[in-house]
Motif scaffolding. Structure first.
Motif, PDB file in Angstrom:
ATOM      1  N   LEU A  99       0.825  -1.202   0.000  1.00  0.00           N
ATOM      2  CA  LEU A  99       0.000   0.000   0.000  1.00  0.00           C
ATOM      3  C   LEU A  99       0.863   1.258   0.000  1.00  0.00           C
ATOM      4  CD1 LEU A  99      -2.714  -1.305   2.457  1.00  0.00           C
ATOM      5  CD2 LEU A  99      -3.140  -0.584   0.093  1.00  0.00           C
ATOM      6  N   LYS A 100       1.947   1.222   0.733  1.00  0.00           N
ATOM      7  CA  LYS A 100       2.897   2.354   0.731  1.00  0.00           C
ATOM      8  C   LYS A 100       3.493   2.541  -0.660  1.00  0.00           C
ATOM      9  CE  LYS A 100       7.122   1.666   1.889  1.00  0.00           C
ATOM     10  NZ  LYS A 100       7.838   2.136   0.665  1.00  0.00           N
ATOM     11  N   GLU A 101       3.897   1.441  -1.284  1.00  0.00           N
ATOM     12  CA  GLU A 101       4.489   1.506  -2.618  1.00  0.00           C
ATOM     13  C   GLU A 101       3.510   2.106  -3.623  1.00  0.00           C
ATOM     14  OE1 GLU A 101       7.859  -0.013  -4.019  1.00  0.00           O
ATOM     15  OE2 GLU A 101       7.936   1.139  -2.158  1.00  0.00           O
ATOM     16  N   LEU A 102       2.259   1.710  -3.544  1.00  0.00           N
ATOM     17  CA  LEU A 102       1.254   2.267  -4.443  1.00  0.00           C
ATOM     18  C   LEU A 102       1.105   3.770  -4.235  1.00  0.00           C
ATOM     19  CD1 LEU A 102      -1.511  -0.493  -4.213  1.00  0.00           C
ATOM     20  CD2 LEU A 102       0.044  -0.067  -6.131  1.00  0.00           C
ATOM     21  N   ASP A 103       1.008   4.171  -2.990  1.00  0.00           N
ATOM     22  CA  ASP A 103       0.826   5.586  -2.662  1.00  0.00           C
ATOM     23  C   ASP A 103       2.005   6.421  -3.143  1.00  0.00           C
ATOM     24  OD1 ASP A 103      -0.486   7.791  -1.613  1.00  0.00           O
ATOM     25  OD2 ASP A 103       0.334   7.510   0.397  1.00  0.00           O
ATOM     26  N   GLU A 104       3.219   5.980  -2.842  1.00  0.00           N
ATOM     27  CA  GLU A 104       4.412   6.734  -3.222  1.00  0.00           C
ATOM     28  C   GLU A 104       4.581   6.772  -4.737  1.00  0.00           C
ATOM     29  OE1 GLU A 104       7.165   5.845   0.761  1.00  0.00           O
ATOM     30  OE2 GLU A 104       7.756   5.060  -1.201  1.00  0.00           O
ATOM     31  N   SER A 105       4.292   5.676  -5.401  1.00  0.00           N
ATOM     32  CA  SER A 105       4.454   5.623  -6.851  1.00  0.00           C
ATOM     33  C   SER A 105       3.489   6.563  -7.559  1.00  0.00           C
ATOM     34  CB  SER A 105       4.252   4.192  -7.350  1.00  0.00           C
ATOM     35  OG  SER A 105       5.209   3.320  -6.785  1.00  0.00           O
ATOM     36  N   ILE A 106       2.263   6.599  -7.079  1.00  0.00           N
ATOM     37  CA  ILE A 106       1.268   7.512  -7.662  1.00  0.00           C
ATOM     38  C   ILE A 106       1.750   8.953  -7.564  1.00  0.00           C
ATOM     39  CG2 ILE A 106      -1.041   8.473  -7.342  1.00  0.00           C
ATOM     40  CD1 ILE A 106      -1.876   5.615  -6.383  1.00  0.00           C
TER      41      ILE A 106
END
Length: 520
Positions: free
Chosen positions: A177-184
């Motif tokens: 979930l962190k990876e998704l947020d940061e990537s966006i």
């Protein structure tokens, strides 16, 4: 598209080659048929293809497809989900960690892409897309296995780490979930992308953001039973960011009926090679559609039945016709036979004019699922942008339209869609449980073959649809529908300490009846 998919497997394996340790012999030690460095675009294409297709036959078809009662078999050996036999079919997903064949090594591929594009601000869009795809690959792995190697995974070549530590599913979910947020947040429309090497979006940054928020919504909703407060936080964040709601934003991989296996739709190829090779007579794995699925579609007068299902008819046992009429359709009961039934030819099979086309598309993630998740969020009081009724109806309509992507045989008219909704209206006055059951059951239909993994995860999380387990003599689960995949025995041999630590955390067993962290 065809040339790109074929080429990615001609230039295989596209792994980072080790340079020679003998000075002066470098040129002699270079394989002229392989690249001497990672080509991020080609490897990203391969990671996309392998990420969706790993172990389709063993997992999505024989284990999940049967246990979720979409398919049935009269045989015992391939009855992983039908009779709860043969756990070995579920171990094949571990090939995502290794291997160079089609459908294998997705973890290694995406790790190498990330390493290759990191450290250069100009590559930020490629890095973001790769991080998002890594989350997609790992969410499938952890959802079926639970605790798995995550942070150390794919580092055998780069770090010589051959015994990766298993991370808990709770920690893995937090990082995905962190990876998704940061990537966006890191996307920059002015920077370069993977372009045509990106099979889903062609490098479209806006669509990648919607895909990431959609995956975030899926993962957030997965936490409803284990951490409702955290689930609500991520669900609302994803909805606010913007998920896939329009047909044009669907994540789709287009396949072609080319001479190379890699260019063909792996679902069609898998079904044809294992069961549905020729009309009439026996099937290799004894498979047919399950009675539970066909009965449900007939009872609800669902027009999708005539798109996905046929019965072979003949008058001379030489010429066969694929009959899609509703009255002809009949499902085979799960775990009812151990030899070829006399009426085997009367049971329904996948439609060769839609599902069994090598050129059929794959909807990796679509607006039908997202609208069903919005409907659930509305029922839980986490979303006020529309009613649960509106979201549910939008989901059904989107799924009906989606079948047109499979050709003329998949077209469902608006009149049929509206008639279906009139016959099966959303029960907004029902209890929360009743509404969640209707949403979950619709997901079981809407994601059929598109994403059996998500159907399996949603059933474990919600208990819907309500399925009656089989209890065939000698089954491995005591008459319980499988709830987890089995990690291969090789892990206890080659990564024993880490494997046993993970097994101990998950109840001390590694069986089809084990459960994962979020499955409460």
């Amino acid at each position: 598209m065809k040339r790109l998919i074929q080429k990615i497997f001609f230039v295989a394996p596209l792994f980072l080659l080790l340079s020679s340790c003998d000075k002066g012999f470098e040129e002699m030690n270079v394989d002229p048929n392989k690249y001497s460095e990672v080509v991020p675009g080609y490897l990203f294409t391969r990671a996309q293809l392998d990420g969706v297709s790993t172990n389709f036959t063993g997992a999505a078809y024989l284990t999940i497809g049967q246990s979720m009662q979409h398919f049935a078999t009269y045989k015992e050996v391939p009855a992983a989900g039908d009779k709860y036999f043969n756990y070995s079919y579920s171990t094949g997903n571990w090939n995502a960690y290794a291997g160079t064949g089609a459908g294998q090594g997705a973890v290694i591929s995406i790790r190498q892409v990330i390493d290759a594009v990191s450290g250069n601000a100009a590559n930020v869009n490629m890095l973001s897309a790769a991080r998002i795809w890594k989350a997609y690959i790992f969410h499938r792995l952890t959802d079926v296995y639970g605790d798995i190697p995550y942070f150390d995974a794919g580092k055998a070549l780069s770090d010589k780490n051959y015994s990766p530590k298993y991370d808990t599913q709770q920690v893995i979910y937090a990082d995905m979930l962190k990876e998704l947020d940061e990537s966006i947040q890191a996307f920059d429309a002015s920077k370069t992308t993977f372009g045509t090497a990106d099979l889903m979006f062609g490098g479209d940054v806006t669509k990648w953001k919607k895909f990431a928020y959609s995956l975030m919504l899926r993962l957030g909703m997965r936490l409803t039973e284990v951490d409702p407060a955290l689930a609500k936080t991520w669900v609302q964040k994803a909805i606010a960011g913007g998920v896939i709601l329009d047909d044009a934003d669907r994540a789709v991989i287009a396949y072609v009926d080319g001479s190379q296996t890699a260019s063909r739709n792996f679902i069609a190829a898998g079904l044809i090679s294992t069961d549905y090779i020729t009309p009439g007579g026996d099937n290799v794995e004894g498979g047919k559609y399950a009675k539970t699925l066909i009965d449900y579609l007939k009872n609800t007068k669902d027009p999708r039945l005539n798109v996905i299902s046929i019965v072979w008819t003949t008058t001379d046992n030489k010429t066969f016709t694929a009959d899609t009429t509703t009255a002809r359709q009949s499902g085979m009961p799960n775990a009812a036979y151990n030899s070829l039934p006399a009426n085997f030819n009367s049971f329904s099979e996948p439609n060769p004019n839609t599902l069994l086309k090598y050129s059929a598309p794959l909807i990796v993630m679509g607006n039908s699922e997202m609208n069903l998740l919005l409907a659930e969020a509305a029922v839980r009081g986490w979303y006020t942008g529309s009613t649960a009724t509106a979201a549910y109806e939008n989901a059904v309509k989107a799924n009906m339209r989606q079948w047109a992507l499979f050709g003329a045989g998949g077209v469902i008219s608006d009149a049929k869609t509206n008639a279906y909704l009139a016959t099966n209206p959303y029960k907004a006055s029902g209890t929360v449980a009743q509404q969640l059951e209707q949403i979950g059951t619709q997901k079981w239909v809407s994601l059929f073959l598109e994403d059996e993994y998500e159907i399996f995860s949603n059933w474990r999380r919600t208990g819907y649809p309500v399925l009656t387990p089989t209890n065939y003599p000698g089954n491995l689960t005591g008459g319980k529908i499988p709830t987890r995949f089995v990690i291969p025995d090789s892990e206890e041999t080659y990564n024993k300490t880490n494997f046993i630590d993970a097994r101990t955390r998950q109840g001390g067993i590694n069986t089809l009846s084990s459960t994962v962290w979020w499955d409460k």
